[in-house]
Write an enzyme that holds these catalytic residues in place. Structure first.
Site, PDB file in Angstrom:
ATOM      1  N   ASP A  42      -2.385  -1.538  -8.497  1.00  0.00           N
ATOM      2  CA  ASP A  42      -1.142  -1.366  -9.258  1.00  0.00           C
ATOM      3  C   ASP A  42      -0.104  -2.415  -8.848  1.00  0.00           C
ATOM      4  OD1 ASP A  42      -0.498  -0.293  -6.815  1.00  0.00           O
ATOM      5  OD2 ASP A  42       0.212   1.635  -7.582  1.00  0.00           O
ATOM      6  N   SER A  43      -0.506  -3.306  -7.916  1.00  0.00           N
ATOM      7  CA  SER A  43       0.318  -4.484  -7.615  1.00  0.00           C
ATOM      8  C   SER A  43       0.521  -5.316  -8.889  1.00  0.00           C
ATOM      9  CB  SER A  43      -0.362  -5.339  -6.544  1.00  0.00           C
ATOM     10  OG  SER A  43      -1.705  -5.608  -6.899  1.00  0.00           O
ATOM     11  N   ASP A  81      -6.664   1.625  -8.949  1.00  0.00           N
ATOM     12  CA  ASP A  81      -5.551   2.367  -8.341  1.00  0.00           C
ATOM     13  C   ASP A  81      -5.077   3.468  -9.280  1.00  0.00           C
ATOM     14  OD1 ASP A  81      -4.840   1.570  -5.796  1.00  0.00           O
ATOM     15  OD2 ASP A  81      -3.538  -0.060  -6.472  1.00  0.00           O
ATOM     16  N   LYS A 110      -8.454   4.686  -6.113  1.00  0.00           N
ATOM     17  CA  LYS A 110      -7.724   4.598  -4.850  1.00  0.00           C
ATOM     18  C   LYS A 110      -6.408   5.363  -4.967  1.00  0.00           C
ATOM     19  CE  LYS A 110      -5.810   0.579  -3.231  1.00  0.00           C
ATOM     20  NZ  LYS A 110      -4.375   0.874  -3.185  1.00  0.00           N
ATOM     21  N   GLU A 112      -2.784   6.543  -2.684  1.00  0.00           N
ATOM     22  CA  GLU A 112      -1.964   6.250  -1.506  1.00  0.00           C
ATOM     23  C   GLU A 112      -1.531   7.532  -0.820  1.00  0.00           C
ATOM     24  OE1 GLU A 112       1.417   3.765  -2.459  1.00  0.00           O
ATOM     25  OE2 GLU A 112       0.147   2.250  -3.398  1.00  0.00           O
ATOM     26  N   GLU A 176      -2.470  -1.116   5.018  1.00  0.00           N
ATOM     27  CA  GLU A 176      -1.517  -2.152   4.594  1.00  0.00           C
ATOM     28  C   GLU A 176      -0.431  -2.339   5.651  1.00  0.00           C
ATOM     29  OE1 GLU A 176      -0.293  -2.111   0.514  1.00  0.00           O
ATOM     30  OE2 GLU A 176       1.368  -3.502   0.873  1.00  0.00           O
TER      31      GLU A 176
HETATM   32  O1  KIV Z   1      -2.108  -2.593  -5.512  1.00  0.00           O
HETATM   33  C1  KIV Z   1      -2.782  -3.352  -4.799  1.00  0.00           C
HETATM   34  O2  KIV Z   1      -3.091  -4.480  -5.157  1.00  0.00           O
HETATM   35  C2  KIV Z   1      -3.214  -2.859  -3.507  1.00  0.00           C
HETATM   36  C3  KIV Z   1      -3.790  -3.845  -2.553  1.00  0.00           C
HETATM   37  C4  KIV Z   1      -2.761  -4.777  -2.084  1.00  0.00           C
HETATM   38  C5  KIV Z   1      -4.512  -3.199  -1.439  1.00  0.00           C
HETATM   39  O3  KIV Z   1      -3.109  -1.700  -3.237  1.00  0.00           O
END
Ligand code: KIV
Length: 259
Positions: A42-43, A81, A110, A112, A176
């Site tokens: 989600d970056s 994510d 994924k 968090e 992270e």
């Molecule tokens: O959102 C993302 O790209 C991430 C990575 C930096 C691990 O969670």
């Protein structure tokens, strides 16, 4: 167990797990040759959309980018994510994870967090959805983006969260910006691989945001290494294109059609 997940697990103590983010097909297909795991992170909210926080990323946006990435990822494990506010309860997590998997055909999701998300992780694992954890800086809820593990209480909490996540059934966890010695301790104590970003060489694998690695973003994070200057390559190509169009050097007859 999913064969690709098993492959990641089997790398522990043998070989580093190579991971990168991808947000679209063409880049994903290059990464697929070298990566064990491709993450639709989600970056993309900050990298592609200039959002101040990943909180603004929606489920639809994640799904659309993931559909594109799926077209490029053939051999690596593809992880997506789950965006902010899509896994507040076990029921919500399961509904949204199923939707992500159905629409994108990704291999895993994924999430968090630590102790708080254990019921959500358990619910997904029980339903045979492979889950990757994420500890240390948690961009979806972070107030300060400073490294984690300065104080003993914080170190103990992160280590405990890692163990709880492992017991809940995660197959891997992103660390992270976790202090190097703490990352080493977590990596030593967990059976599943730890994937570091800003968490030292002590992790079992590494992940970076692809735009940072290829020099397409303006990221200045300490943990980023720029392996190429792609902005310069694109700039040069576009400048030459403009010049050739203006001078009528492009297109040539070989680029055109005539009877
Ligand atoms: O959102 C993302 O790209 C991430 C990575 C930096 C691990 O969670």
């Amino acid at each position: 167990m999913n064969k690709k997940v098993k492959k990641i697990l089997n790398k522990k103590h043998k070989s580093k797990v190579i991971c990168l983010t991808a947000y679209s097909k063409n880049v994903a297909s290059i990464l697929d040759k070298y990566c064990d795991l491709v993450l639709v992170g989600d970056s993309l909210g900050s990298v592609l959309y200039n959002f101040k926080s990943t909180k603004e990323v929606t489920l639809d946006t994640m799904i659309n980018h993931s559909i594109s990435v799926r077209l490029g990822v053939k051999k690596s494990l593809m992880v997506v994510d789950m965006p902010f506010n899509t896994y507040r309860t076990a029921k919500e997590a399961l509904k949204n994870a199923k939707l992500i998997i159905k629409k994108t055909r990704c291999d895993a999701v994924k999430l968090e967090g630590g102790k708080k998300i254990i019921p959500m992780v358990k619910s997904l694992v029980k339903n045979k959805i492979p889950v990757m954890g994420h500890l240390g800086i948690l961009p979806q809820t972070a107030k300060k983006f400073t490294f984690k593990g300065k104080k003993l209480a914080e170190r103990n909490r992160i280590l405990n969260d890692a163990k709880l996540l492992e017991s809940a059934g995660i197959f891997s966890v992103v660390l992270e910006c976790v202090e190097a010695k703490l990352a080493k301790k977590i990596s030593f104590q967990l059976k599943v691989p730890t994937i570091g970003i800003g968490s030292s060489v002590n992790c079992d694998g590494q992940v970076l945001v692809i735009d940072d690695l290829i020099g397409l973003s303006e990221s200045k994070f300490r943990f980023v290494k720029k392996y190429a200057n792609t902005s310069k390559i694109i700039d040069n190509a576009v400048r030459r294109y403009k010049s050739e169009v203006l001078k009528k050097q492009f297109p040539k007859s070989k680029h055109s059609f005539s009877n």
